[in-house]
Scaffold this motif. Structure first.
Motif, mmCIF file in Angstrom:
data_model
loop_
_atom_site.group_PDB
_atom_site.id
_atom_site.type_symbol
_atom_site.label_atom_id
_atom_site.label_comp_id
_atom_site.label_asym_id
_atom_site.label_seq_id
_atom_site.Cartn_x
_atom_site.Cartn_y
_atom_site.Cartn_z
ATOM 1 N N TYR A 149 0.825 -1.199 0.000
ATOM 2 C CA TYR A 149 0.000 0.000 0.000
ATOM 3 C C TYR A 149 0.865 1.257 0.000
ATOM 4 O O TYR A 149 0.518 2.260 -0.627
ATOM 5 C CB TYR A 149 -0.923 -0.006 1.221
ATOM 6 C CG TYR A 149 -2.012 -1.054 1.147
ATOM 7 C CD1 TYR A 149 -3.280 -0.737 0.675
ATOM 8 C CD2 TYR A 149 -1.764 -2.368 1.529
ATOM 9 C CE1 TYR A 149 -4.274 -1.702 0.600
ATOM 10 C CE2 TYR A 149 -2.755 -3.336 1.461
ATOM 11 C CZ TYR A 149 -4.009 -2.994 0.991
ATOM 12 O OH TYR A 149 -4.983 -3.953 0.913
ATOM 13 N N LEU B 212 -5.212 5.434 0.155
ATOM 14 C CA LEU B 212 -4.797 4.084 -0.234
ATOM 15 C C LEU B 212 -4.066 3.382 0.904
ATOM 16 O O LEU B 212 -4.260 2.183 1.135
ATOM 17 C CB LEU B 212 -3.899 4.137 -1.476
ATOM 18 C CG LEU B 212 -4.620 4.278 -2.820
ATOM 19 C CD1 LEU B 212 -3.614 4.493 -3.934
ATOM 20 C CD2 LEU B 212 -5.466 3.050 -3.103
ATOM 21 N N LYS C 241 -6.428 2.331 3.542
ATOM 22 C CA LYS C 241 -7.301 1.230 3.140
ATOM 23 C C LYS C 241 -6.877 -0.079 3.791
ATOM 24 O O LYS C 241 -7.697 -0.992 3.969
ATOM 25 C CB LYS C 241 -7.274 1.088 1.603
ATOM 26 C CG LYS C 241 -8.158 -0.009 1.045
ATOM 27 C CD LYS C 241 -9.631 0.296 1.293
ATOM 28 C CE LYS C 241 -10.516 -0.778 0.687
ATOM 29 N NZ LYS C 241 -10.421 -2.081 1.331
#
Length: 325
Positions: A210, A292, A295
């Motif tokens: 990520y 992101l 997430k």
């Protein structure tokens, strides 16, 4: 502190790959290499340090201290103030977010840190003084701390723990088991080290993909968004300039020190300081790369709630700046 990383990135891009300085690809690649190396080092150091802390300090004691009702919100203020002395961008603050959650710190208190850390730090304060003066700097620092504190209180009141990802819940469960093991067996540091190291590697493996994707997107935006693209939308006569500036900032990614020169240019071209600062806060505190990264630890619903609350607080700060400055 990280000059050697910048020198490495410059050497790889401009000498080894022979790309030209100022070229879009070169700027994006340079940004990607620098931030990847820097953030991975920070990831390792922070997660390792938090592993040591979690192994020695009882989770329940820390949790209870920061969760006492008699603190009247001071725990959120403390987390925001701690954010000031940790000069991380939003993406490199995520490892500390995980460490806080693993340590049993309430989610809203953790959010207070996550919000303030990239917005206000000693580097940004130094630049702010030089560019806008002491008065504006003091107002900015106070507003940044209040932004983190108030947002944390709001987010905590929404009871959002259920929106953490299963991965985080598993990490939390393992952290509690390891804590019990450490406390029960009274292991020495040398004996604890292999367990801490194993947990560091596990977390790094979980979040590194990520990090890489987030930095790559940030690098592309850093290198390819044309200069002057946003200025036309933030004119002083536009009543909706502050929310528009905040929204337009979200696709971008930079740290406070990196975006401050842009803020200076915007102000010099006649854009109100509050609007420019709202743009800066949006770039630093709200970004797609950060989303992101988050997430991995938050569901999309939690990310949307987090971004919405922080965006509203940033917009309010922008209007307030325009009124008092």
């Amino acid at each position: 502190m990280f000059d050697w990383i910048q020198n490495l990135a410059d050497w790889l891009v401009y000498e080894l790959l022979n790309l030209n300085n100022g070229q879009h690809l070169a700027e994006a690649l340079n940004f990607f290499i620098y931030d990847t190396v820097k953030i991975l080092i920070l990831l390792f150091v922070v997660i390792f340090f938090m592993g040591i802390v979690n192994s020695y300090f009882p989770i329940d004691r820390v949790k209870n201290y920061l969760s006492r009702n008699k603190l009247f919100g001071l725990e959120y203020l403390m987390a925001s103030l701690f954010g000031i002395v940790t000069p991380f961008c939003s993406c490199s603050s995520v490892p500390l977010f995980i460490g806080f959650v693993r340590g049993g710190i309430p989610l809203g208190v953790t959010f207070s840190f996550l919000i303030t850390s990239p917005l206000v730090n000693e580097v940004a304060i130094g630049l702010f003084v030089g560019l806008f003066g002491v008065k504006t700097t003091i107002i900015y620092v106070i507003s940044g701390v209040l932004l983190g504190t108030i947002s944390g209180i709001i987010l905590q009141s929404l009871k959002l723990e259920r929106y953490l990802t299963p991965w985080v819940k598993e990490v939390l469960a393992n952290a509690q088991k390891e804590q019990d093991l450490f406390q029960m067996e009274r292991k020495s540091f040398k004996q604890r080290l292999p367990i801490i190291w194993k947990e560091v590697i596990k977390i790094l493996k979980g979040i590194t993909p990520y990090v890489m994707v987030g930095i790559a997107i940030g690098g592309l935006m850093h290198g390819y968004i044309p200069e002057g693209f946003f200025e036309r939308y933030m004119d002083k006569d536009n009543l909706f300039a502050v929310p528009l500036a905040t929204i337009l900032a979200i696709p971008m990614y930079s740290n406070a020190s990196g975006v401050l020169p842009i803020v200076q240019v915007l102000v010099a071209k006649g854009i109100p300081l509050g609007t420019a600062i709202a743009f800066m806060m949006g770039v630093v505190g709200l970004s797609l790369p950060e989303a992101l990264l988050l997430k991995k630890v938050m569901t999309l619903k939690l990310i949307a709630i987090f971004f919405s609350v922080v965006a509203l607080c940033i917009i309010a700060s922008g209007y307030l700046f325009n009124l008092i400055l």
